[in-house]
Design an enzyme around this catalytic site. Structure first.
Site, PDB file in Angstrom:
ATOM      1  N   TYR A  21     -32.558 -90.361 -71.820  1.00 35.32           N
ATOM      2  CA  TYR A  21     -32.643 -89.648 -73.263  1.00 35.32           C
ATOM      3  C   TYR A  21     -31.669 -88.511 -72.756  1.00 35.32           C
ATOM      4  CZ  TYR A  21     -37.160 -91.789 -74.525  1.00 35.32           C
ATOM      5  OH  TYR A  21     -38.050 -92.526 -75.011  1.00 35.32           O
ATOM      6  N   LEU A  44     -44.205 -92.172 -86.472  1.00 38.33           N
ATOM      7  CA  LEU A  44     -43.858 -91.684 -87.694  1.00 38.33           C
ATOM      8  C   LEU A  44     -43.025 -92.409 -88.584  1.00 38.33           C
ATOM      9  CD1 LEU A  44     -43.673 -87.805 -86.827  1.00 38.33           C
ATOM     10  CD2 LEU A  44     -45.460 -88.864 -88.138  1.00 38.33           C
ATOM     11  N   ALA A  45     -42.662 -93.648 -88.135  1.00 46.20           N
ATOM     12  CA  ALA A  45     -41.592 -94.570 -89.029  1.00 46.20           C
ATOM     13  C   ALA A  45     -40.551 -94.098 -89.561  1.00 46.20           C
ATOM     14  CB  ALA A  45     -42.464 -95.196 -89.824  1.00 46.20           C
ATOM     15  N   GLY A  96     -39.800 -91.355 -90.779  1.00 46.75           N
ATOM     16  CA  GLY A  96     -39.866 -90.673 -92.064  1.00 46.75           C
ATOM     17  C   GLY A  96     -39.890 -91.673 -93.186  1.00 46.75           C
ATOM     18  N   PHE A 121     -42.352 -93.023 -94.672  1.00 46.35           N
ATOM     19  CA  PHE A 121     -43.252 -92.849 -95.826  1.00 46.35           C
ATOM     20  C   PHE A 121     -43.668 -91.202 -95.786  1.00 46.35           C
ATOM     21  CE2 PHE A 121     -44.702 -96.621 -93.052  1.00 46.35           C
ATOM     22  CZ  PHE A 121     -44.440 -97.470 -94.088  1.00 46.35           C
ATOM     23  N   THR A 122     -42.762 -90.585 -95.256  1.00 39.65           N
ATOM     24  CA  THR A 122     -43.112 -88.782 -95.520  1.00 39.65           C
ATOM     25  C   THR A 122     -41.639 -88.459 -95.818  1.00 39.65           C
ATOM     26  OG1 THR A 122     -42.731 -88.680 -93.131  1.00 39.65           O
ATOM     27  CG2 THR A 122     -44.804 -88.884 -94.107  1.00 39.65           C
TER      28      THR A 122
END
Length: 321
Positions: free
Chosen positions: A59, A231-232, A234, A236-237
Protein backbone atom coordinates in the site's frame (compact mmCIF):
# COMPACT_ATOMS: atom_id res chain seq x y z
CA UNK A 1 -2.87 -7.63 22.58
CA UNK A 2 -6.43 -6.95 21.53
CA UNK A 3 -7.20 -9.68 19.00
CA UNK A 4 -10.66 -10.43 20.39
CA UNK A 5 -9.96 -14.14 20.36
CA UNK A 6 -12.62 -14.54 23.02
CA UNK A 7 -15.19 -13.86 20.29
CA UNK A 8 -13.42 -16.00 17.74
CA UNK A 9 -13.29 -13.09 15.32
CA UNK A 10 -9.74 -11.74 15.51
CA UNK A 11 -11.36 -8.33 15.37
CA UNK A 12 -14.57 -6.38 15.61
CA UNK A 13 -17.54 -6.11 13.31
CA UNK A 14 -15.70 -3.65 11.02
CA UNK A 15 -12.03 -3.21 10.06
CA UNK A 16 -10.30 -0.05 8.91
CA UNK A 17 -8.39 -0.52 5.67
CA UNK A 18 -5.25 1.61 5.57
CA UNK A 19 -4.65 1.60 1.79
CA UNK A 20 -5.52 5.30 1.57
CA UNK A 21 -2.87 6.41 4.05
CA UNK A 22 0.62 7.60 3.20
CA UNK A 23 0.12 10.10 0.41
CA UNK A 24 0.48 9.31 -3.28
CA UNK A 25 0.98 5.92 -4.91
CA UNK A 26 4.29 7.13 -6.36
CA UNK A 27 7.43 5.71 -4.71
CA UNK A 28 9.20 8.22 -2.55
CA UNK A 29 9.07 9.88 0.84
CA UNK A 30 6.02 10.88 2.82
CA UNK A 31 5.64 14.18 4.62
CA UNK A 32 4.38 15.49 7.95
CA UNK A 33 0.98 16.20 6.37
CA UNK A 34 0.67 12.49 5.50
CA UNK A 35 1.32 11.51 9.12
CA UNK A 36 -1.24 14.07 10.31
CA UNK A 37 -3.83 12.73 7.85
CA UNK A 38 -3.17 9.17 8.99
CA UNK A 39 -3.52 10.19 12.63
CA UNK A 40 -6.86 11.86 11.89
CA UNK A 41 -8.15 8.75 10.08
CA UNK A 42 -7.02 6.47 12.91
CA UNK A 43 -8.69 8.74 15.47
CA UNK A 44 -11.95 8.68 13.47
CA UNK A 45 -11.82 4.88 13.29
CA UNK A 46 -11.23 4.52 17.03
CA UNK A 47 -14.02 6.98 17.81
CA UNK A 48 -16.28 4.80 15.63
CA UNK A 49 -15.49 1.63 17.55
CA UNK A 50 -13.03 0.23 15.00
CA UNK A 51 -9.90 -1.28 16.52
CA UNK A 52 -8.65 -3.60 13.75
CA UNK A 53 -6.37 -1.97 11.17
CA UNK A 54 -5.74 -3.72 7.87
CA UNK A 55 -2.52 -3.07 5.93
CA UNK A 56 -0.50 -4.55 3.09
CA UNK A 57 3.18 -4.16 2.42
CA UNK A 58 2.44 -2.74 -1.06
CA UNK A 59 0.00 0.00 0.00
CA UNK A 60 1.48 3.28 -1.24
CA UNK A 61 4.78 1.39 -1.75
CA UNK A 62 5.08 0.81 2.00
CA UNK A 63 4.20 4.37 2.97
CA UNK A 64 0.83 3.36 4.46
CA UNK A 65 2.56 1.11 6.98
CA UNK A 66 5.26 3.69 7.61
CA UNK A 67 2.91 6.58 8.44
CA UNK A 68 0.88 4.24 10.63
CA UNK A 69 4.09 3.39 12.47
CA UNK A 70 4.64 7.12 12.99
CA UNK A 71 1.13 7.40 14.46
CA UNK A 72 1.87 4.53 16.84
CA UNK A 73 5.10 6.25 17.90
CA UNK A 74 3.18 9.47 18.58
CA UNK A 75 0.51 7.76 20.65
CA UNK A 76 1.77 5.81 23.68
CA UNK A 77 -0.45 2.87 24.54
CA UNK A 78 -2.22 2.77 21.17
CA UNK A 79 -0.54 -0.44 20.02
CA UNK A 80 -1.98 -2.32 22.99
CA UNK A 81 -5.52 -1.16 22.11
CA UNK A 82 -5.61 -2.32 18.50
CA UNK A 83 -5.20 -5.35 16.26
CA UNK A 84 -2.67 -4.98 13.45
CA UNK A 85 -3.18 -7.00 10.30
CA UNK A 86 -1.04 -6.83 7.17
CA UNK A 87 -0.62 -8.72 3.92
CA UNK A 88 2.24 -9.82 1.70
CA UNK A 89 2.58 -11.70 -1.57
CA UNK A 90 2.26 -9.04 -4.30
CA UNK A 91 5.27 -7.36 -5.87
CA UNK A 92 4.57 -4.06 -7.60
CA UNK A 93 6.14 -3.27 -11.00
CA UNK A 94 9.65 -1.95 -10.55
CA UNK A 95 10.03 -3.36 -7.02
CA UNK A 96 13.42 -5.06 -6.70
CA UNK A 97 13.97 -4.09 -10.34
CA UNK A 98 11.47 -6.63 -11.66
CA UNK A 99 7.99 -6.90 -13.17
CA UNK A 100 4.69 -7.05 -11.32
CA UNK A 101 4.13 -10.53 -9.96
CA UNK A 102 2.86 -12.61 -7.06
CA UNK A 103 5.54 -13.94 -4.76
CA UNK A 104 4.81 -16.41 -1.97
CA UNK A 105 8.25 -17.97 -1.84
CA UNK A 106 9.16 -18.75 1.75
CA UNK A 107 12.19 -16.49 2.03
CA UNK A 108 10.23 -13.64 0.45
CA UNK A 109 7.41 -13.98 2.96
CA UNK A 110 9.86 -13.77 5.87
CA UNK A 111 11.64 -10.76 4.38
CA UNK A 112 8.38 -8.88 3.70
CA UNK A 113 7.19 -9.48 7.26
CA UNK A 114 10.45 -8.20 8.69
CA UNK A 115 10.12 -5.06 6.54
CA UNK A 116 6.51 -4.54 7.64
CA UNK A 117 7.47 -4.88 11.29
CA UNK A 118 10.11 -2.21 10.83
CA UNK A 119 7.76 0.20 9.05
CA UNK A 120 4.96 -0.38 11.56
CA UNK A 121 7.36 0.08 14.49
CA UNK A 122 6.06 -2.97 16.28
CA UNK A 123 7.54 -6.28 17.37
CA UNK A 124 4.61 -8.45 16.33
CA UNK A 125 1.91 -8.63 13.66
CA UNK A 126 -1.39 -9.91 15.00
CA UNK A 127 -2.65 -11.36 11.71
CA UNK A 128 -0.72 -11.91 8.46
CA UNK A 129 -2.68 -12.56 5.27
CA UNK A 130 -1.27 -13.99 2.05
CA UNK A 131 -2.44 -11.34 -0.39
CA UNK A 132 -2.95 -13.30 -3.64
CA UNK A 133 -2.38 -16.91 -4.73
CA UNK A 134 1.02 -17.49 -6.36
CA UNK A 135 0.70 -20.24 -9.01
CA UNK A 136 4.41 -21.08 -8.68
CA UNK A 137 4.44 -21.27 -4.90
CA UNK A 138 5.31 -24.44 -3.00
CA UNK A 139 2.72 -24.85 -0.21
CA UNK A 140 5.23 -26.72 1.94
CA UNK A 141 7.66 -23.80 1.70
CA UNK A 142 4.86 -21.33 2.51
CA UNK A 143 3.89 -23.36 5.56
CA UNK A 144 7.50 -23.61 6.74
CA UNK A 145 7.89 -19.82 6.49
CA UNK A 146 4.65 -19.15 8.35
CA UNK A 147 5.43 -21.60 11.12
CA UNK A 148 8.90 -20.08 11.49
CA UNK A 149 7.39 -16.60 11.85
CA UNK A 150 4.92 -17.95 14.38
CA UNK A 151 7.58 -19.80 16.33
CA UNK A 152 9.70 -16.65 16.57
CA UNK A 153 6.73 -14.72 17.95
CA UNK A 154 6.71 -12.32 14.97
CA UNK A 155 3.19 -13.22 13.79
CA UNK A 156 0.34 -14.38 16.01
CA UNK A 157 -2.13 -15.70 13.44
CA UNK A 158 -2.47 -16.24 9.69
CA UNK A 159 -5.06 -15.96 6.98
CA UNK A 160 -5.42 -15.54 3.25
CA UNK A 161 -6.89 -13.08 0.79
CA UNK A 162 -8.58 -13.71 -2.55
CA UNK A 163 -8.44 -17.48 -2.19
CA UNK A 164 -11.02 -20.22 -2.71
CA UNK A 165 -11.86 -23.25 -0.59
CA UNK A 166 -9.50 -25.67 -2.34
CA UNK A 167 -6.53 -23.30 -2.04
CA UNK A 168 -7.28 -22.67 1.62
CA UNK A 169 -7.65 -26.38 2.38
CA UNK A 170 -4.39 -27.27 0.66
CA UNK A 171 -2.47 -24.73 2.73
CA UNK A 172 -4.26 -25.53 5.99
CA UNK A 173 -3.31 -29.21 5.69
CA UNK A 174 0.33 -28.17 6.04
CA UNK A 175 -0.05 -25.77 8.97
CA UNK A 176 -0.03 -26.48 12.70
CA UNK A 177 -2.17 -23.41 13.42
CA UNK A 178 -5.62 -22.58 12.02
CA UNK A 179 -6.10 -20.03 9.26
CA UNK A 180 -8.35 -17.36 10.79
CA UNK A 181 -9.40 -15.10 7.91
CA UNK A 182 -10.10 -14.90 4.19
CA UNK A 183 -10.40 -11.42 2.70
CA UNK A 184 -12.46 -11.21 -0.51
CA UNK A 185 -14.11 -8.50 -2.55
CA UNK A 186 -17.67 -8.48 -1.19
CA UNK A 187 -20.26 -5.74 -1.32
CA UNK A 188 -23.76 -4.94 -2.47
CA UNK A 189 -22.14 -4.12 -5.83
CA UNK A 190 -19.70 -7.06 -6.04
CA UNK A 191 -22.25 -9.75 -5.28
CA UNK A 192 -20.74 -12.87 -6.87
CA UNK A 193 -19.99 -14.27 -3.40
CA UNK A 194 -23.71 -14.46 -2.55
CA UNK A 195 -25.01 -15.13 -6.05
CA UNK A 196 -22.76 -18.17 -6.51
CA UNK A 197 -25.14 -20.15 -4.33
CA UNK A 198 -28.49 -19.05 -5.70
CA UNK A 199 -27.42 -19.06 -9.36
CA UNK A 200 -26.18 -22.63 -9.22
CA UNK A 201 -27.74 -24.63 -12.06
CA UNK A 202 -28.70 -21.51 -14.04
CA UNK A 203 -27.18 -20.10 -17.27
CA UNK A 204 -26.39 -16.85 -15.43
CA UNK A 205 -24.42 -18.73 -12.80
CA UNK A 206 -21.87 -19.98 -15.31
CA UNK A 207 -20.42 -16.50 -15.74
CA UNK A 208 -20.01 -15.14 -12.21
CA UNK A 209 -16.62 -16.75 -11.56
CA UNK A 210 -16.80 -16.95 -7.77
CA UNK A 211 -15.49 -20.30 -6.42
CA UNK A 212 -18.66 -22.00 -5.20
CA UNK A 213 -18.31 -23.49 -1.71
CA UNK A 214 -15.79 -20.94 -0.43
CA UNK A 215 -18.24 -19.28 1.98
CA UNK A 216 -19.38 -22.66 3.25
CA UNK A 217 -15.79 -23.85 3.71
CA UNK A 218 -14.91 -20.74 5.72
CA UNK A 219 -18.04 -21.09 7.86
CA UNK A 220 -17.37 -24.75 8.57
CA UNK A 221 -13.72 -24.15 9.52
CA UNK A 222 -14.08 -21.01 11.62
CA UNK A 223 -12.39 -18.77 9.04
CA UNK A 224 -13.60 -15.17 9.33
CA UNK A 225 -14.65 -13.61 6.04
CA UNK A 226 -13.44 -10.05 5.56
CA UNK A 227 -14.91 -7.90 2.79
CA UNK A 228 -12.64 -5.53 0.90
CA UNK A 229 -14.40 -2.92 -1.24
CA UNK A 230 -17.30 -3.08 1.21
CA UNK A 231 -18.51 0.47 0.53
CA UNK A 232 -18.56 -0.29 -3.22
CA UNK A 233 -16.41 2.75 -4.05
CA UNK A 234 -19.33 5.02 -3.13
CA UNK A 235 -21.61 3.68 -5.86
CA UNK A 236 -24.61 3.77 -3.53
CA UNK A 237 -23.65 6.73 -1.35
CA UNK A 238 -23.01 9.59 -3.76
CA UNK A 239 -21.38 8.03 -6.81
CA UNK A 240 -24.36 6.41 -8.51
CA UNK A 241 -24.00 5.60 -12.22
CA UNK A 242 -26.88 3.33 -13.20
CA UNK A 243 -30.65 3.27 -12.61
CA UNK A 244 -30.21 0.31 -10.23
CA UNK A 245 -27.58 2.21 -8.24
CA UNK A 246 -29.81 5.30 -8.00
CA UNK A 247 -32.71 3.13 -6.79
CA UNK A 248 -30.48 1.40 -4.25
CA UNK A 249 -29.16 4.72 -2.97
CA UNK A 250 -32.72 5.94 -2.44
CA UNK A 251 -33.60 2.74 -0.59
CA UNK A 252 -30.53 3.08 1.63
CA UNK A 253 -31.55 6.65 2.47
CA UNK A 254 -35.06 5.50 3.40
CA UNK A 255 -33.80 2.64 5.57
CA UNK A 256 -31.20 4.86 7.25
CA UNK A 257 -33.82 7.46 8.07
CA UNK A 258 -36.16 4.85 9.53
CA UNK A 259 -33.43 3.29 11.65
CA UNK A 260 -31.74 6.48 12.81
CA UNK A 261 -28.42 5.83 11.14
CA UNK A 262 -26.46 6.53 7.94
CA UNK A 263 -26.68 4.95 4.47
CA UNK A 264 -23.08 3.77 4.89
CA UNK A 265 -23.95 1.82 8.04
CA UNK A 266 -26.99 0.24 6.37
CA UNK A 267 -24.81 -0.70 3.41
CA UNK A 268 -22.35 -2.44 5.74
CA UNK A 269 -25.18 -4.05 7.70
CA UNK A 270 -26.14 -5.81 4.48
CA UNK A 271 -22.81 -7.67 4.77
CA UNK A 272 -22.75 -8.19 8.53
CA UNK A 273 -26.34 -9.51 8.49
CA UNK A 274 -25.18 -12.55 6.50
CA UNK A 275 -24.73 -15.68 8.67
CA UNK A 276 -21.10 -15.93 7.61
CA UNK A 277 -20.37 -13.06 10.02
CA UNK A 278 -18.68 -10.99 7.34
CA UNK A 279 -16.43 -8.19 8.62
CA UNK A 280 -16.39 -5.24 6.20
CA UNK A 281 -13.12 -3.40 5.57
CA UNK A 282 -13.74 0.36 5.37
CA UNK A 283 -11.06 1.82 3.13
CA UNK A 284 -11.89 5.52 2.88
CA UNK A 285 -9.33 8.00 4.16
CA UNK A 286 -12.00 10.65 4.82
CA UNK A 287 -12.72 10.95 8.57
CA UNK A 288 -16.36 11.99 8.05
CA UNK A 289 -17.02 8.90 5.95
CA UNK A 290 -15.27 6.67 8.50
CA UNK A 291 -17.56 8.10 11.18
CA UNK A 292 -20.56 7.40 8.96
CA UNK A 293 -19.79 3.70 9.46
CA UNK A 294 -19.95 3.93 13.25
CA UNK A 295 -23.25 2.11 13.69
CA UNK A 296 -22.04 -0.79 11.57
CA UNK A 297 -19.17 -1.21 14.03
CA UNK A 298 -21.13 -0.65 17.23
CA UNK A 299 -24.66 -1.95 16.53
CA UNK A 300 -25.92 -5.36 15.51
CA UNK A 301 -27.25 -5.27 11.93
CA UNK A 302 -30.75 -3.83 12.04
CA UNK A 303 -32.13 -5.35 8.83
CA UNK A 304 -35.05 -7.71 8.53
CA UNK A 305 -35.03 -10.71 6.21
CA UNK A 306 -37.25 -8.78 3.82
CA UNK A 307 -35.15 -5.59 3.93
CA UNK A 308 -31.98 -7.58 3.20
CA UNK A 309 -33.57 -9.13 0.14
CA UNK A 310 -35.01 -5.81 -1.01
CA UNK A 311 -31.55 -4.26 -1.01
CA UNK A 312 -30.13 -7.24 -2.90
CA UNK A 313 -32.80 -7.33 -5.60
CA UNK A 314 -32.78 -3.54 -6.01
CA UNK A 315 -29.01 -3.53 -6.51
CA UNK A 316 -29.29 -6.43 -8.98
CA UNK A 317 -31.77 -4.49 -11.09
CA UNK A 318 -33.38 -7.76 -12.20
CA UNK A 319 -35.42 -10.32 -10.26
CA UNK A 320 -33.89 -13.34 -8.60
CA UNK A 321 -34.21 -16.58 -10.60
Amino acid sequence: MTTNTETGTHGGRVLYGCMGLGGSWEPGPYGPQDIDAAEEAVRAALESGITVFDHADIYRHGKAEAVFGEVLARTPGLRERITLQTKCGIRLPGADGGPALYDLRGAGIVRRVEESLERLRTDVIDVLLLHRPDPLADPDAIAAALMSLHGQGLVRAFGVSNMGAAQIGRLQARLDVPLVANQLEMSLHSRAWVEAGVLLNTPEGAGHGFPFGTLEHCLDHGIRLQAWGALAQGRFTGGQRTPAEHATAALLEDLARAKGTTPESVLLWWLTRHPAGIAPVVGTARPERIRACRDAALRAPDLTHEEWYELWTTARGVPLP
